[in-house]
Structures are given as C-alpha cells and as structure tokens.
Write a protein that holds these residues in place. Structure first.
Motif, PDB file in Angstrom:
ATOM      1  N   GLU A  67      25.021  26.413  24.344  1.00  0.00           N
ATOM      2  CA  GLU A  67      26.037  25.325  24.144  1.00  0.00           C
ATOM      3  C   GLU A  67      25.090  25.276  22.932  1.00  0.00           C
ATOM      4  OE1 GLU A  67      28.910  23.479  24.155  1.00  0.00           O
ATOM      5  OE2 GLU A  67      28.662  25.075  24.599  1.00  0.00           O
ATOM      6  N   VAL A  68      24.374  24.414  22.388  1.00  0.00           N
ATOM      7  CA  VAL A  68      23.856  23.533  21.114  1.00  0.00           C
ATOM      8  C   VAL A  68      24.567  24.623  19.877  1.00  0.00           C
ATOM      9  CG1 VAL A  68      21.899  22.852  19.275  1.00  0.00           C
ATOM     10  CG2 VAL A  68      21.758  22.254  21.778  1.00  0.00           C
ATOM     11  N   ILE A  69      23.808  26.250  19.610  1.00  0.00           N
ATOM     12  CA  ILE A  69      24.568  26.774  19.104  1.00  0.00           C
ATOM     13  C   ILE A  69      25.675  26.806  18.350  1.00  0.00           C
ATOM     14  CG2 ILE A  69      24.670  29.179  18.258  1.00  0.00           C
ATOM     15  CD1 ILE A  69      21.850  29.742  19.080  1.00  0.00           C
ATOM     16  N   ARG A  70      26.572  26.783  19.862  1.00  0.00           N
ATOM     17  CA  ARG A  70      28.361  26.714  19.621  1.00  0.00           C
ATOM     18  C   ARG A  70      28.734  25.872  19.186  1.00  0.00           C
ATOM     19  NH1 ARG A  70      29.055  29.190  25.605  1.00  0.00           N
ATOM     20  NH2 ARG A  70      29.591  31.585  25.159  1.00  0.00           N
ATOM     21  N   ARG A  71      28.083  24.613  19.409  1.00  0.00           N
ATOM     22  CA  ARG A  71      28.730  23.330  19.034  1.00  0.00           C
ATOM     23  C   ARG A  71      28.082  22.915  16.863  1.00  0.00           C
ATOM     24  NH1 ARG A  71      26.980  17.936  22.115  1.00  0.00           N
ATOM     25  NH2 ARG A  71      28.002  16.755  20.700  1.00  0.00           N
ATOM     26  N   LEU A  72      27.387  23.721  16.638  1.00  0.00           N
ATOM     27  CA  LEU A  72      27.037  23.257  15.539  1.00  0.00           C
ATOM     28  C   LEU A  72      28.200  24.323  14.310  1.00  0.00           C
ATOM     29  CD1 LEU A  72      23.286  24.731  15.104  1.00  0.00           C
ATOM     30  CD2 LEU A  72      23.968  22.067  14.662  1.00  0.00           C
ATOM     31  N   GLY A  73      28.104  25.535  15.887  1.00  0.00           N
ATOM     32  CA  GLY A  73      29.449  26.652  14.580  1.00  0.00           C
ATOM     33  C   GLY A  73      30.565  25.309  14.508  1.00  0.00           C
ATOM     34  N   ARG A  74      30.981  25.017  15.829  1.00  0.00           N
ATOM     35  CA  ARG A  74      32.560  23.753  15.539  1.00  0.00           C
ATOM     36  C   ARG A  74      32.029  23.363  14.459  1.00  0.00           C
ATOM     37  NH1 ARG A  74      32.267  24.773  21.308  1.00  0.00           N
ATOM     38  NH2 ARG A  74      31.345  22.505  21.755  1.00  0.00           N
ATOM     39  N   SER A  75      30.385  22.373  14.333  1.00  0.00           N
ATOM     40  CA  SER A  75      31.010  21.326  13.036  1.00  0.00           C
ATOM     41  C   SER A  75      30.673  21.755  11.728  1.00  0.00           C
ATOM     42  CB  SER A  75      29.857  20.445  13.731  1.00  0.00           C
ATOM     43  OG  SER A  75      29.844  20.196  14.934  1.00  0.00           O
ATOM     44  N   PHE A  76      30.095  22.569  11.644  1.00  0.00           N
ATOM     45  CA  PHE A  76      29.299  23.615  10.464  1.00  0.00           C
ATOM     46  C   PHE A  76      30.189  24.645  10.179  1.00  0.00           C
ATOM     47  CE2 PHE A  76      26.570  20.770  11.490  1.00  0.00           C
ATOM     48  CZ  PHE A  76      26.137  19.987  10.648  1.00  0.00           C
ATOM     49  N   ARG A  77      31.893  25.049   9.710  1.00  0.00           N
ATOM     50  CA  ARG A  77      32.396  25.664   9.733  1.00  0.00           C
ATOM     51  C   ARG A  77      32.370  26.913   8.769  1.00  0.00           C
ATOM     52  NH1 ARG A  77      38.499  23.033   9.245  1.00  0.00           N
ATOM     53  NH2 ARG A  77      38.447  22.075  11.354  1.00  0.00           N
ATOM     54  N   GLU A  78      31.431  26.625   7.451  1.00  0.00           N
ATOM     55  CA  GLU A  78      31.002  27.798   6.916  1.00  0.00           C
ATOM     56  C   GLU A  78      30.168  28.780   7.338  1.00  0.00           C
ATOM     57  OE1 GLU A  78      29.043  25.061   4.033  1.00  0.00           O
ATOM     58  OE2 GLU A  78      31.302  24.750   2.734  1.00  0.00           O
ATOM     59  N   GLN A  79      29.391  28.301   8.603  1.00  0.00           N
ATOM     60  CA  GLN A  79      27.746  28.690   8.948  1.00  0.00           C
ATOM     61  C   GLN A  79      28.737  29.599  10.243  1.00  0.00           C
ATOM     62  OE1 GLN A  79      25.924  30.378   7.700  1.00  0.00           O
ATOM     63  NE2 GLN A  79      25.690  28.259   5.827  1.00  0.00           N
ATOM     64  N   ARG A  80      30.521  29.051  10.718  1.00  0.00           N
ATOM     65  CA  ARG A  80      30.849  29.858  12.289  1.00  0.00           C
ATOM     66  C   ARG A  80      30.451  30.956  11.837  1.00  0.00           C
ATOM     67  NH1 ARG A  80      36.470  27.401  13.561  1.00  0.00           N
ATOM     68  NH2 ARG A  80      35.311  25.127  13.355  1.00  0.00           N
ATOM     69  N   GLU A  81      30.762  32.082  11.588  1.00  0.00           N
ATOM     70  CA  GLU A  81      30.516  33.232  11.720  1.00  0.00           C
ATOM     71  C   GLU A  81      29.210  33.740  12.211  1.00  0.00           C
ATOM     72  OE1 GLU A  81      32.164  37.642   9.880  1.00  0.00           O
ATOM     73  OE2 GLU A  81      32.079  35.714   8.866  1.00  0.00           O
ATOM     74  N   TYR A  82      28.562  32.815  11.616  1.00  0.00           N
ATOM     75  CA  TYR A  82      26.911  33.447  11.251  1.00  0.00           C
ATOM     76  C   TYR A  82      26.615  33.108  12.507  1.00  0.00           C
ATOM     77  CZ  TYR A  82      28.305  34.142   6.467  1.00  0.00           C
ATOM     78  OH  TYR A  82      28.073  35.640   5.459  1.00  0.00           O
ATOM     79  N   LEU A  83      26.640  31.665  12.766  1.00  0.00           N
ATOM     80  CA  LEU A  83      26.063  31.310  14.401  1.00  0.00           C
ATOM     81  C   LEU A  83      27.151  31.385  15.373  1.00  0.00           C
ATOM     82  CD1 LEU A  83      25.840  27.182  13.442  1.00  0.00           C
ATOM     83  CD2 LEU A  83      24.174  28.197  13.708  1.00  0.00           C
ATOM     84  N   SER A  84      27.819  31.880  15.219  1.00  0.00           N
ATOM     85  CA  SER A  84      28.825  33.234  16.709  1.00  0.00           C
ATOM     86  C   SER A  84      27.868  33.996  16.442  1.00  0.00           C
ATOM     87  CB  SER A  84      30.068  33.147  16.039  1.00  0.00           C
ATOM     88  OG  SER A  84      30.737  34.023  17.506  1.00  0.00           O
ATOM     89  N   ASP A  85      27.712  34.377  16.015  1.00  0.00           N
ATOM     90  CA  ASP A  85      26.308  36.057  16.450  1.00  0.00           C
ATOM     91  C   ASP A  85      25.732  35.587  17.192  1.00  0.00           C
ATOM     92  OD1 ASP A  85      25.751  39.051  15.229  1.00  0.00           O
ATOM     93  OD2 ASP A  85      24.103  37.889  14.484  1.00  0.00           O
ATOM     94  N   VAL A  86      24.605  33.961  16.318  1.00  0.00           N
ATOM     95  CA  VAL A  86      23.555  33.811  16.848  1.00  0.00           C
ATOM     96  C   VAL A  86      23.524  33.582  19.220  1.00  0.00           C
ATOM     97  CG1 VAL A  86      21.190  32.058  16.790  1.00  0.00           C
ATOM     98  CG2 VAL A  86      22.675  33.267  14.849  1.00  0.00           C
ATOM     99  N   SER A  87      24.769  32.876  18.869  1.00  0.00           N
ATOM    100  CA  SER A  87      25.249  32.434  20.004  1.00  0.00           C
ATOM    101  C   SER A  87      25.064  33.698  21.221  1.00  0.00           C
ATOM    102  CB  SER A  87      26.462  31.813  19.904  1.00  0.00           C
ATOM    103  OG  SER A  87      26.713  31.933  21.590  1.00  0.00           O
ATOM    104  N   ASP A  88      26.085  34.895  20.059  1.00  0.00           N
ATOM    105  CA  ASP A  88      26.316  35.973  21.190  1.00  0.00           C
ATOM    106  C   ASP A  88      24.514  36.858  21.566  1.00  0.00           C
ATOM    107  OD1 ASP A  88      29.095  35.633  21.057  1.00  0.00           O
ATOM    108  OD2 ASP A  88      28.693  37.141  19.081  1.00  0.00           O
ATOM    109  N   ASN A  89      23.946  36.606  20.620  1.00  0.00           N
ATOM    110  CA  ASN A  89      22.286  37.497  20.458  1.00  0.00           C
ATOM    111  C   ASN A  89      21.921  36.478  22.013  1.00  0.00           C
ATOM    112  OD1 ASN A  89      23.001  39.363  19.015  1.00  0.00           O
ATOM    113  ND2 ASN A  89      22.191  38.258  16.942  1.00  0.00           N
ATOM    114  N   GLN A  90      21.718  35.410  22.032  1.00  0.00           N
ATOM    115  CA  GLN A  90      21.517  34.278  23.242  1.00  0.00           C
ATOM    116  C   GLN A  90      22.351  34.609  24.333  1.00  0.00           C
ATOM    117  OE1 GLN A  90      18.695  31.006  22.436  1.00  0.00           O
ATOM    118  NE2 GLN A  90      18.949  32.418  23.804  1.00  0.00           N
ATOM    119  N   ARG A  91      23.314  34.713  24.842  1.00  0.00           N
ATOM    120  CA  ARG A  91      23.606  34.880  25.643  1.00  0.00           C
ATOM    121  C   ARG A  91      23.679  36.520  26.087  1.00  0.00           C
ATOM    122  NH1 ARG A  91      28.992  36.520  24.274  1.00  0.00           N
ATOM    123  NH2 ARG A  91      28.554  38.675  24.400  1.00  0.00           N
TER     124      ARG A  91
END
Length: 355
Positions: free
Chosen positions: A239-263
């Motif tokens: 959830e922390v990674i998702r919130r970061l992705g919503r706040s820093f759009r330039e890194q959203r795609e990359y953070l989404s990949d990190v969130s998938d790995n966490q899941r």
C-alpha cells in the motif's frame, strides 16, 4: 574514546515476528547491529560520480545532479545531517532515528519519508525469517537511506543508477524507487528458501519417531508465525508503494511493477503458509491415527485377556474345595472353558469391527 566501537540500542528490526507487532528494540530476541556510526555520501554531476565528506554535503547538494546519503547505525552525526543540512521536520527526523513496526509513508514538499523493510533469513539451524527496517527520505535531487545492518543489494542498485546517465524523472524519487525495488526483489528469493526448508521439515515428520519429529514440528510452527508476520508487513508495504505511485507520476509505472512484485511475494507467503498448515495437520492426523490404532489394539487385547484373567483369578483363590479339583479331567475342562471365552470374545470384537 575516539575510534572505539560504541554499543547502543539500535533502531532494531521492523515488525518483530509477533502477531501483536512485538518489541522492536533490545529484548525482542533479534540481533541488533553494534558498532560505530557510518556515513557514506555519493554525488553525481556532469557524468562524474565521487564520494563526499559529511562536512561538504551542504555545498554538494547545491551543485550535484543527484546525491545519495547512506546512514548506517545513525547517531549524533546523522541527526545533524538530517536536522541542519537537509532541514527535515522534527517528526521525520525522529522517524528516521527510531524503530518503526510497520511500513509507512509521509509526504512533504517535493519529497517523502518511507519506512520499508527487507526480508532476511536467520539462524544456522531451522530457517527463520526476520525483517530489517530501511528508512528512505528523498527530496528533489537527493536520497537518504537509514539502516542498522548491511544491505548490499540496495547499495549495488543505487550505485548502478549513479553510474548511468539515463534518468526517468525526478532524481530523488528515482533513487527511492531503485532502493524500494531492491528491497522487494529480495523478498521472493527468501520465501523460496523458506518453502524449500518447509518441504525438508515436512519430510522429517514421522509419527513413529515422535521425539525426532518434535523439533521439526516446532520449527514449522515458528515458520508459520514468521510467514504470517511477513504477510502483514508486505501488505502494508504494498500500500505504501501504491501511494507513492499515485503521488509521483513520473515513477508510477515503475512503482506499479514494484507493487506487483510485492504482491507476488505476498502470494508466495500465503502459499507457503498453507503448505506448512497442511504439513502440520497431516502430521497430527497421522499421529492421531497411530494413537487410535494403539488404543484399538489395547482394547482388543484387554477384551481377550479379561475373561481369562477372571477365570484365573477364581481358580487361584486359596480355598480347599473348588469345582472340578478332584476330577482328573478338571484341568482340561478349565482350559476348554477359557478357549470358549476367547472364541466368544473374538467373535464379539469381530462383529464390532475391532478385530
């Protein structure tokens, strides 16, 4: 004395493996790194990467394109950097220097504070999972990592980024993404080793060797608690990674990949925990079945020997006159009666399904 290692109560390990969150400082049962405070600073500007002394950090922040500040076992010098050089809010400084039990994120102008964790395997005997807290604070062009123990994967990943000219947005947010990616990438390999250890422990569970199986059973129960705690921390970190992705759009795609790995790590923890549950339950069922079989055998034996014991008791009393004692065939009649009793008992047990 200068140069002498200082033992102190470190920030501890994030989320001690306890359903209630546990104790994050000394007394938690987990080792706390002891030693001197270490500060490492790397900067990049004009295609060049160089090390920076703590005294020159303020000037470097104004000139460099990207700065990574690594605080190992933070103490007074680290506090001075956070408060006086980076001018962070008091609450952010305290979060950096104090143990936290759960992942969290706090945003401030142009940056954020993130409390994350890395998964580690501990012990020379049964495999145990532990969580090591790693705090990240980043601004527009800088990243601070705060930790109590070695994390070579984070150092390697950030070092690669500093050596690369390519960028994907705001430097500070990109460095934070790289650090989080390194932390999460370490979860799945650790869980794979836990799953392999669970299979090995399951194979050593044998109801016929109960004493030898007791240690394996205790290790599996501890492993189950570890996996439950890991899942609790990993879901919060996702959830922390998702919130970061919503706040820093330039890194959203990359953070989404990190969130998938966490899941994926969460799913692996769930699957391994289910496997451990099944192994424990299967062992208990086999042990109960073995106990039931033993009780059944004792019941059959008691049913067969009970009438014989009664007859032997009657004819073993110290009276002069017993039925058949003067008859030469009395002994054989007594044996025949005992055989009849055994036959009747066996037929009864067979009809009841006990024989």
């Amino acid at each position: 004395m200068p140069g002498r290692p200082v033992k102190r109560a470190g920030r501890g390990h994030l989320g001690v493996w306890d359903p209630t969150g546990g104790e994050a400082r000394r007394g938690s049962g987990l080792p706390v790194e002891a030693g001197e405070e270490e500060i490492s600073i790397l900067a990049r500007a004009g295609g060049r990467v160089w090390e920076v002394e703590a005294e020159g950090l303020a000037g470097t922040l104004r000139e460099a394109e990207m700065v990574w500040i690594d605080l190992l076992r933070p103490h007074d010098r680290s506090r001075a950097i956070l408060e006086e050089v980076l001018e962070l809010a008091p609450l952010t400084v305290e979060d950096c220097l104090s143990p936290l039990r759960m992942p969290k994120v706090d945003f401030f102008g142009g940056g954020a504070f993130v409390a994350g964790f890395a998964a580690r395997l501990e012990g020379d005997g049964p495999v145990r999972l532990s969580a090591v807290e790693v705090d990240l604070v980043f601004g527009e062009s800088w990243l601070v990592t705060v930790r109590d123990g070695p994390l070579e994967e984070v150092r390697a990943r950030i070092g690669q980024r500093l050596a690369s000219p390519a960028g994907t947005g705001t430097p500070g947010a990109e460095l934070a993404y790289r650090a989080l990616d390194a932390l999460v990438d370490g979860h799945l390999p650790a869980l794979v080793r836990v799953a392999a250890a669970a299979e090995e422990l399951e194979s050593s569970l044998d109801p016929t060797r109960e004493r030898a199986s007791l240690g394996a059973l205790e290790a599996l129960i501890s492993m189950k608690r570890d996996l439950q705690a890991f899942r609790r921390l990993a879901v919060a970190q996702q959830e922390v990674i998702r919130r970061l992705g919503r706040s820093f759009r330039e890194q959203r795609e990359y953070l989404s990949d990190v969130s998938d790995n966490q899941r994926e790590a969460v799913d692996m923890a769930d699957a391994t925990r289910d496997y451990v549950d099944g192994a424990i339950e299967a062992y208990r069922m086999r042990r109960d079945e073995r106990s039931e079989l033993g009780i059944r055998r004792l019941t059959v034996l008691a049913a067969l020997l009970g009438p014989l014991s009664v007859l032997a008791g009657w004819y073993g009393v110290n009276f002069k006159h017993l039925p058949g004692q003067d008859n030469p065939a009395g002994f054989w009649v007594f044996i025949a009666v005992q055989l009849v009793f055994v036959l009747v008992s066996a037929l009864y047990l067979r009809r009841r399904g006990l024989l």
